[in-house]
Scaffold this motif. Sequence first.
Motif, PDB file in Angstrom:
ATOM      1  N   TYR A 136       5.586  -1.280  -8.551  1.00 13.67           N
ATOM      2  CA  TYR A 136       4.583  -0.912  -7.553  1.00 13.67           C
ATOM      3  C   TYR A 136       5.101   0.235  -6.682  1.00 13.67           C
ATOM      4  O   TYR A 136       4.370   1.162  -6.363  1.00 13.67           O
ATOM      5  CB  TYR A 136       4.200  -2.127  -6.690  1.00 13.67           C
ATOM      6  CG  TYR A 136       3.225  -3.052  -7.392  1.00 13.67           C
ATOM      7  CD1 TYR A 136       1.852  -2.812  -7.314  1.00 13.67           C
ATOM      8  CD2 TYR A 136       3.667  -4.132  -8.153  1.00 13.67           C
ATOM      9  CE1 TYR A 136       0.958  -3.631  -7.977  1.00 13.67           C
ATOM     10  CE2 TYR A 136       2.775  -4.964  -8.816  1.00 13.67           C
ATOM     11  CZ  TYR A 136       1.420  -4.715  -8.725  1.00 13.67           C
ATOM     12  OH  TYR A 136       0.521  -5.511  -9.380  1.00 13.67           O
ATOM     13  N   ALA A 137       6.391   0.159  -6.323  1.00 13.42           N
ATOM     14  CA  ALA A 137       6.968   1.227  -5.499  1.00 13.42           C
ATOM     15  C   ALA A 137       6.904   2.568  -6.229  1.00 13.42           C
ATOM     16  O   ALA A 137       6.641   3.610  -5.618  1.00 13.42           O
ATOM     17  CB  ALA A 137       8.409   0.887  -5.130  1.00 13.42           C
ATOM     18  N   ALA A 197      10.346  -3.110   1.676  1.00 12.74           N
ATOM     19  CA  ALA A 197      10.727  -1.880   2.368  1.00 12.74           C
ATOM     20  C   ALA A 197      10.753  -0.678   1.424  1.00 12.74           C
ATOM     21  O   ALA A 197      10.502   0.452   1.843  1.00 12.74           O
ATOM     22  CB  ALA A 197      12.091  -2.065   3.026  1.00 12.74           C
ATOM     23  N   VAL A 198      11.045  -0.922   0.137  1.00 12.36           N
ATOM     24  CA  VAL A 198      11.086   0.206  -0.805  1.00 12.36           C
ATOM     25  C   VAL A 198       9.677   0.778  -0.990  1.00 12.36           C
ATOM     26  O   VAL A 198       9.481   2.000  -1.050  1.00 12.36           O
ATOM     27  CB  VAL A 198      11.682  -0.242  -2.165  1.00 12.36           C
ATOM     28  CG1 VAL A 198      11.751   0.923  -3.129  1.00 12.36           C
ATOM     29  CG2 VAL A 198      13.056  -0.856  -1.966  1.00 12.36           C
ATOM     30  N   VAL A 199       8.687  -0.118  -1.071  1.00 15.44           N
ATOM     31  CA  VAL A 199       7.298   0.316  -1.239  1.00 15.44           C
ATOM     32  C   VAL A 199       6.847   1.145  -0.039  1.00 15.44           C
ATOM     33  O   VAL A 199       6.363   2.276  -0.171  1.00 15.44           O
ATOM     34  CB  VAL A 199       6.377  -0.914  -1.424  1.00 15.44           C
ATOM     35  CG1 VAL A 199       4.917  -0.499  -1.412  1.00 15.44           C
ATOM     36  CG2 VAL A 199       6.716  -1.648  -2.719  1.00 15.44           C
ATOM     37  N   TRP A 200       7.066   0.604   1.159  1.00 16.49           N
ATOM     38  CA  TRP A 200       6.680   1.351   2.366  1.00 16.49           C
ATOM     39  C   TRP A 200       7.499   2.624   2.504  1.00 16.49           C
ATOM     40  O   TRP A 200       7.005   3.658   2.938  1.00 16.49           O
ATOM     41  CB  TRP A 200       6.853   0.481   3.615  1.00 16.49           C
ATOM     42  CG  TRP A 200       5.836  -0.610   3.764  1.00 16.49           C
ATOM     43  CD1 TRP A 200       6.078  -1.949   3.761  1.00 16.49           C
ATOM     44  CD2 TRP A 200       4.418  -0.468   3.950  1.00 16.49           C
ATOM     45  NE1 TRP A 200       4.902  -2.652   3.927  1.00 16.49           N
ATOM     46  CE2 TRP A 200       3.859  -1.765   4.048  1.00 16.49           C
ATOM     47  CE3 TRP A 200       3.565   0.632   4.040  1.00 16.49           C
ATOM     48  CZ2 TRP A 200       2.499  -1.995   4.236  1.00 16.49           C
ATOM     49  CZ3 TRP A 200       2.210   0.402   4.227  1.00 16.49           C
ATOM     50  CH2 TRP A 200       1.688  -0.891   4.317  1.00 16.49           C
ATOM     51  N   GLY A 201       8.760   2.539   2.133  1.00 10.87           N
ATOM     52  CA  GLY A 201       9.644   3.704   2.243  1.00 10.87           C
ATOM     53  C   GLY A 201       9.152   4.859   1.388  1.00 10.87           C
ATOM     54  O   GLY A 201       9.235   6.020   1.779  1.00 10.87           O
ATOM     55  N   ALA A 202       8.632   4.540   0.187  1.00 11.43           N
ATOM     56  CA  ALA A 202       8.104   5.589  -0.695  1.00 11.43           C
ATOM     57  C   ALA A 202       6.941   6.298  -0.020  1.00 11.43           C
ATOM     58  O   ALA A 202       6.822   7.526  -0.070  1.00 11.43           O
ATOM     59  CB  ALA A 202       7.663   4.976  -2.020  1.00 11.43           C
ATOM     60  N   LEU A 203       6.100   5.530   0.661  1.00  6.95           N
ATOM     61  CA  LEU A 203       4.946   6.143   1.332  1.00  6.95           C
ATOM     62  C   LEU A 203       5.396   6.956   2.544  1.00  6.95           C
ATOM     63  O   LEU A 203       4.883   8.045   2.799  1.00  6.95           O
ATOM     64  CB  LEU A 203       3.945   5.054   1.747  1.00  6.95           C
ATOM     65  CG  LEU A 203       2.631   5.552   2.357  1.00  6.95           C
ATOM     66  CD1 LEU A 203       1.927   6.556   1.456  1.00  6.95           C
ATOM     67  CD2 LEU A 203       1.695   4.384   2.647  1.00  6.95           C
ATOM     68  N   LEU A 204       6.399   6.452   3.260  1.00  2.83           N
ATOM     69  CA  LEU A 204       6.878   7.191   4.432  1.00  2.83           C
ATOM     70  C   LEU A 204       7.476   8.538   4.014  1.00  2.83           C
ATOM     71  O   LEU A 204       7.243   9.560   4.663  1.00  2.83           O
ATOM     72  CB  LEU A 204       7.912   6.361   5.209  1.00  2.83           C
ATOM     73  CG  LEU A 204       8.361   6.969   6.537  1.00  2.83           C
ATOM     74  CD1 LEU A 204       7.194   7.125   7.503  1.00  2.83           C
ATOM     75  CD2 LEU A 204       9.462   6.136   7.185  1.00  2.83           C
ATOM     76  N   GLU A 238      12.523  -4.123   8.530  1.00  2.33           N
ATOM     77  CA  GLU A 238      13.946  -3.784   8.694  1.00  2.33           C
ATOM     78  C   GLU A 238      14.151  -3.018   9.990  1.00  2.33           C
ATOM     79  O   GLU A 238      14.260  -1.793   9.981  1.00  2.33           O
ATOM     80  CB  GLU A 238      14.408  -2.916   7.509  1.00  2.33           C
ATOM     81  CG  GLU A 238      14.413  -3.640   6.186  1.00  2.33           C
ATOM     82  CD  GLU A 238      14.932  -2.761   5.052  1.00  2.33           C
ATOM     83  OE1 GLU A 238      14.969  -1.515   5.199  1.00  2.33           O
ATOM     84  OE2 GLU A 238      15.286  -3.323   4.013  1.00  2.33           O
ATOM     85  N   PRO A 239      14.218  -3.752  11.114  1.00  5.30           N
ATOM     86  CA  PRO A 239      14.280  -3.063  12.418  1.00  5.30           C
ATOM     87  C   PRO A 239      15.526  -2.189  12.590  1.00  5.30           C
ATOM     88  O   PRO A 239      15.507  -1.258  13.381  1.00  5.30           O
ATOM     89  CB  PRO A 239      14.291  -4.215  13.437  1.00  5.30           C
ATOM     90  CG  PRO A 239      14.244  -5.484  12.683  1.00  5.30           C
ATOM     91  CD  PRO A 239      14.242  -5.215  11.239  1.00  5.30           C
ATOM     92  N   GLN A 240      16.574  -2.480  11.818  1.00  3.96           N
ATOM     93  CA  GLN A 240      17.817  -1.725  12.010  1.00  3.96           C
ATOM     94  C   GLN A 240      17.964  -0.576  11.007  1.00  3.96           C
ATOM     95  O   GLN A 240      19.034   0.006  10.908  1.00  3.96           O
ATOM     96  CB  GLN A 240      19.032  -2.652  11.870  1.00  3.96           C
ATOM     97  CG  GLN A 240      19.095  -3.793  12.870  1.00  3.96           C
ATOM     98  CD  GLN A 240      19.181  -3.294  14.300  1.00  3.96           C
ATOM     99  OE1 GLN A 240      18.240  -3.404  15.064  1.00  3.96           O
ATOM    100  NE2 GLN A 240      20.316  -2.716  14.670  1.00  3.96           N
TER     101      GLN A 240
END
Length: 402
Positions: free
Chosen positions: A170-171, A199-206, A229-231
């Motif tokens: 999906y990522a 986080a990998v999925v959202w990270g790809a979009l970011l 992942e707040p940190q």
Amino acid sequence: MIMGYVDEGYDEEALELAFQMQRSGIEPNDYTFASILIACSNISVLEKGKQVHALIIKAGFESHISVKSGLVTMYSKCGSIEDARQTFDSLDKGDVVSWTAIIAAYAQHGPGIEALKLFGQMQQQGVKPDHVTLIGLLSACSNAGLVDEGWHYFNSMDKDHGIEPTVEHYACIVDLFGRAGRLDEAEDFINKMPLKPDAVVWGALLGACKVHGNIELGKRVSECLLELEPQCVGTHILLANIYAADGRWVDAVNVRQIMKDKGLRKQPGRSWIEVQNTVHTFVADDKSHPQSREIYAMLDRLLEQIEEAGFVPDTNCVLHDVEEEQKEYIVSHHSEKLAIAFGLISTPPGTSIRISKNLRICADCHTATKLISKIVEREIVTRDANRFHHFKDGLCSCGDYW
Ligand code: ZN
Ligand code: ZN
């Protein structure tokens, strides 16, 4: 012990131990070689990798299929797609691991279309792909901007190959849409996915928001990411970069302040190059190398030449609220530029230069390296955190799409 070092990220120690083992006359087996090859891959040391290949031939393990697959990956990760291909072509009959290794190699180096061709051949030979093969295939589509093809493969995974997509697949699709600038489709895809986006999925979009300068979506996505992942340092940096690229300095500085408050620090950029069996590492504005003077003299000359050829420094990646002139000074001393300058003074004319970087290459270094490759008439291969860039004759194999 070698494998333990590799697992914990002590690749140089692993290699040192491997050569020590060889000196003491203990014969390695295929498991030892597999671990040694992973160590070479991780730190991208082609010369050492070739020495290990020679040892493998001497020890009679070259025909072992697991060792061959390890060699394909080693050559690819050390920046030589040619050697990876040659090794793969020397196989009588590949298994799923070796086919996956060569497909992943083309996904990283390009041309992506070659990965698709190999995927077809693999099936013709009756080798069934697994979920790792599909990750390689989808990232090849993504890196090459082959949106329709990637979408087709994703939708046929279950139907044609009996592989249920995992969150990693999906990522890949989010990345595929995102890179191509189809950010709304990417977001819609995430909202509709049956698995919980990680986080990998959202990270790809970011990352795509950064490339395409979409601030509003970028803000929303980074909120989702920071909840997970707040940190995460990378998320903060990307968000600050998105603001900075749009000239929103106050917002960018705020993000940096939040980072400070949380005690987060940006991982410093590092580039390294292997010359005559030694790895030379540089950080930005590094003056610690014994040949520092020659390196900077070379770099100054190069910068002068590319500026004559029309190069304009791109200082968008510099977050500090400082004068333009200062920013230009900062980008002109990035670690990858120092590594290239050192490569040029310490290798024969006409040979390829291979450097590695722990982060993504910045836009300024990317443009500068294209022009440098043309002026010095050399191929410059850069491995960054995401993929390989082959700079030659003023162009890059990524097609400026990274
Ligand atoms: Zn740079
Ligand atoms: Zn590139």
